[in-house]
Write an enzyme that holds these catalytic residues in place. Structure first.
Site, PDB file in Angstrom:
ATOM      1  N   SER A  46       5.114   8.619   9.589  1.00 36.50           N
ATOM      2  CA  SER A  46       5.159   9.555  10.714  1.00 36.50           C
ATOM      3  C   SER A  46       5.088   8.819  12.057  1.00 36.50           C
ATOM      4  O   SER A  46       4.607   7.683  12.131  1.00 36.50           O
ATOM      5  CB  SER A  46       3.968  10.511  10.606  1.00 36.50           C
ATOM      6  OG  SER A  46       2.765   9.770  10.694  1.00 36.50           O
ATOM      7  N   CYS A  80      13.664  12.033   6.032  1.00 37.70           N
ATOM      8  CA  CYS A  80      13.788  11.645   7.439  1.00 37.70           C
ATOM      9  C   CYS A  80      15.212  11.884   7.922  1.00 37.70           C
ATOM     10  O   CYS A  80      15.429  12.067   9.111  1.00 37.70           O
ATOM     11  CB  CYS A  80      13.392  10.186   7.610  1.00 37.70           C
ATOM     12  SG  CYS A  80      14.235   9.118   6.443  1.00 37.70           S
ATOM     13  N   LYS A 135       0.859  -1.198   0.000  1.00 35.38           N
ATOM     14  CA  LYS A 135       0.000   0.000   0.000  1.00 35.38           C
ATOM     15  C   LYS A 135       0.891   1.242   0.000  1.00 35.38           C
ATOM     16  O   LYS A 135       1.475   1.615   1.008  1.00 35.38           O
ATOM     17  CB  LYS A 135      -0.926   0.026   1.220  1.00 35.38           C
ATOM     18  CG  LYS A 135      -2.046   1.056   1.018  1.00 35.38           C
ATOM     19  CD  LYS A 135      -2.345   1.896   2.220  1.00 35.38           C
ATOM     20  CE  LYS A 135      -1.659   3.195   2.389  1.00 35.38           C
ATOM     21  NZ  LYS A 135      -1.883   4.294   1.479  1.00 35.38           N
ATOM     22  N   GLU A 167       9.774   2.581  10.811  1.00 38.55           N
ATOM     23  CA  GLU A 167      10.818   3.586  10.587  1.00 38.55           C
ATOM     24  C   GLU A 167      10.117   4.938  10.593  1.00 38.55           C
ATOM     25  O   GLU A 167       9.261   5.195   9.738  1.00 38.55           O
ATOM     26  CB  GLU A 167      11.478   3.379   9.217  1.00 38.55           C
ATOM     27  CG  GLU A 167      12.567   2.338   9.186  1.00 38.55           C
ATOM     28  CD  GLU A 167      13.853   2.766   9.872  1.00 38.55           C
ATOM     29  OE1 GLU A 167      13.927   3.884  10.424  1.00 38.55           O
ATOM     30  OE2 GLU A 167      14.787   1.965   9.865  1.00 38.55           O
ATOM     31  N   GLU A 220       9.948  17.612  14.334  1.00 39.55           N
ATOM     32  CA  GLU A 220      10.245  17.406  12.922  1.00 39.55           C
ATOM     33  C   GLU A 220       9.381  18.345  12.093  1.00 39.55           C
ATOM     34  O   GLU A 220       8.157  18.337  12.224  1.00 39.55           O
ATOM     35  CB  GLU A 220       9.961  15.954  12.530  1.00 39.55           C
ATOM     36  CG  GLU A 220      10.356  15.648  11.105  1.00 39.55           C
ATOM     37  CD  GLU A 220      10.052  14.215  10.683  1.00 39.55           C
ATOM     38  OE1 GLU A 220       8.894  13.777  10.863  1.00 39.55           O
ATOM     39  OE2 GLU A 220      10.958  13.537  10.159  1.00 39.55           O
TER      40      GLU A 220
END
Ligand code: NAP
Ligand code: MG
Length: 515
Positions: free
Chosen positions: A251, A306, A197, A272, A407
């Site tokens: 996220s 990231c 997906k 991750e 972030e």
């Protein structure tokens, strides 16, 4: 679909356009080896972030029945795929890598157009994806276990790596080909079947990558691609009884949800997640090199990485000079359409991400950070219809400010001044994330001390905070992730279970002292 070719001459900045492939009107799911029109009545448009008037096809928000069909196809393909010898599974990846190489420029143009990184950056990403697939192909020939000495005579103890079954791969938009490849390649070579997906914002890159895998000779059902929203399709996969593991990148908010829901049924989950990566500059650093790396890390891929450098932690002694060098580099960034030659930074991926970045510019103002460059959106001329933000630098940021902790995922850099190495390391570690870090110094003692103390999964010395090479493990510590490393040979560990085998070849009854 037309395949564009790269132009041989280097034209003036912003003057020409890369050839643009033709997008499909609507994306189709790929289930059991067939491209099938979704039954969904709802779609999400794939909007170009550089010009939001342009729609690159409709993404179906697939129905629960279609998700079930994709999982069923993966489940029924599993017995034959697990029996396929691992080197033969690897050969499929060899052919896929070769097709990815042949289509590098086409894939890069699609990626740049729908995601917003520049054509050059997109090309780099496709090359990285190709390297990973190529490396993982060889894992088919290295899929060995261990032999272990037994306490008993004529007893052979060894381990084998066994595949898990049908697994789900759920990926973000910011590396729409590299991340899927670094999950799909190890999962396939290890003998698993997949329901993939992709992010709804970047369907086209995912579709083309899977078309090439199909062309490489993928047996029906071994990988299935399903489009749809994360909260519906993604969630259904996480809860689906037939899915034996979920590999997720995205996220922290969604990752925490996936991990929590997975835990309820003891699902194997790999997450991750985000980063807030520091680059530390000591007084003996080569400041020009450090400034190049910081600008590349902060503004490369529009800061939507990231592994982006979002904090420059600089000792007072060299801070004024370093900020001057950084400001000069920010000025040279050419913001614009990622498919125009000469452009060095593209837009934010969508309105949501764009608004988040603009919100942080307000936060920085309220927090009293000193603006050195940028600090605003770009909305004139060529920038009028896209999500463009000027490359932004704040100085005088204190470690407790939100822009130093959270972030942002945009081209925004915080410079934090510190008195010495010890304070730099403390500040570098004082965030919830732990993905990548970098130290600029020529002092070998402090280099090794940094490696000892820093709380990140990837550590660079005199090298930017990038992700790294296909054959080396990649992943974070602390809030950046659980259940990882990806890339390198260790990537197959998540997608396999070790079976320990005891074979007694005495042929007689005997007493044993093992329990
Ligand atoms: P995201 O919003 O978390 O989405 C990631 C994926 O999860 C998408 O495919 C999304 O589908 C899906 N999803 C959303 N809700 C879900 C749910 N309830 N259940 C299951 N799946 C769900 O992340 P993003 O905005 O795409 O990506 C940016 C983030 O990824 C950043 O935080 C970045 O740091 C992180 N990232 C980390 C790494 C790493 O290796 N550490 C690498 C790259 C990016 P939809 O697209 O349909 O929403
Ligand atoms: Mg898009």
């Amino acid at each position: 679909m037309s395949t564009p070719t790269a132009s041989s001459k280097e034209p003036a900045a912003g003057k020409t356009d890369r050839p643009r492939p033709t997008p499909p009107a609507r994306y189709r799911n790929y289930i059991g080896g067939q491209w099938v029109e979704s039954l969904a009545t709802k779609n999400a448009p794939n909007v170009s972030p550089a010009d939001t008037r342009v729609t690159l096809g409709q993404v179906p928000l697939s129905t629960p029945a279609e998700v079930d069909a994709a999982v069923a196809a993966a489940a029924s393909a599993f017995p034959a795929w697990r029996e396929t010898p691992a080197p033969v599974r690897g050969n499929l990846l060899v052919r896929w890598a070769s097709l990815l190489t042949q289509h590098t420029d086409e894939l890069a143009a699609i990626l740049a157009w729908e995601e917003g990184k520049t054509f050059g950056e997109a090309r780099g990403e496709v090359l990285k994806a190709t390297n990973i697939v190529e490396f993982m192909a060889g894992e088919g020939r290295r899929m060995g276990g261990h032999t272990i000495p037994s306490e008993m005579p004529r007893t052979f103890v060894y381990t084998v790596k066994a595949p898990l079954g049908p697994v789900a791969v759920i990926t973000p938009w910011n590396f729409p080909i590299a991340i899927p490849c670094w999950k799909i390649a190890p999962a396939l070579v290890a003998g698993n079947t997949i329901v993939f997906k992709p992010a709804t914002l970047t369907p086209w890159t995912a579709m083309r990558a899977v078309e090439l895998l199909h062309e490489a000779g993928l047996p029906p059902g071994v990988l299935n691609l399903i489009f749809g929203s994360g909260s519906a399709v993604g969630d259904q996969l996480v809860h689906h009884k037939a899915i034996r593991a979920v590999s997720f990148t995205g996220s922290n908010e969604v990752g925490t949800h996936v991990y929590t829901e997975g835990a309820k049924r003891l699902l194997k989950v790999q997450c991750e997640l985000g980063g807030k990566n520091p680059l530390v500059v000591l007084e003996d650093a080569d400041l020009e090199l450090a400034a190049d790396a910081t600008a590349q890390g902060a503004f490369g891929s529009t800061g939507q990485r990231c592994t982006a450098t979002s904090r420059a932690i600089v000792v007072n002694h060299v801070a004024d000079r370093f900020v001057e060098l950084l400001a000069a580099r920010a000025k040279k960034v050419v913001v614009g359409d990622p498919l125009k030659d000469g452009v060095t930074m593209g837009p934010s991926v969508d309105d949501g991400q764009f608004q988040t970045v603009l919100k942080y510019l307000d936060v920085a103002k309220q927090e009293g950070a000193r603006l050195v460059a940028g600090g605003c959106r770009l909305a004139e001329g060529d920038h009028a219809n896209g999500h463009f933000v000027a490359p932004t630098i704040y100085d005088g940021v204190s470690p407790g400010m939100r822009i130093a902790k959270e972030e942002i995922f945009g081209p925004v850099l915080s410079v934090i001044r510190v008195k010495d190495f010890e304070e730099a390391v403390h500040v570098a570690n004082d965030v919830e994330f732990g993905l990548s870090s970098s130290l600029y110094t020529n002092d070998v003692n402090r280099m090794y001390r940094f490696v000892d103390l820093i709380e990140t999964g990837i550590v660079h010395v005199n090298s930017p905070t990038v992700g790294g090479e296909a054959q080396a493990p990649f992943g974070g510590m602390k809030g950046t992730g659980v259940g990882t490393r990806e890339q390198g040979s260790v990537a197959v560990d998540f997608f396999t279970e070790l079976k320990t085998v005891y074979a007694d070849y005495t042929g007689t009854k005997r007493t044993t002292n093992i329990y």
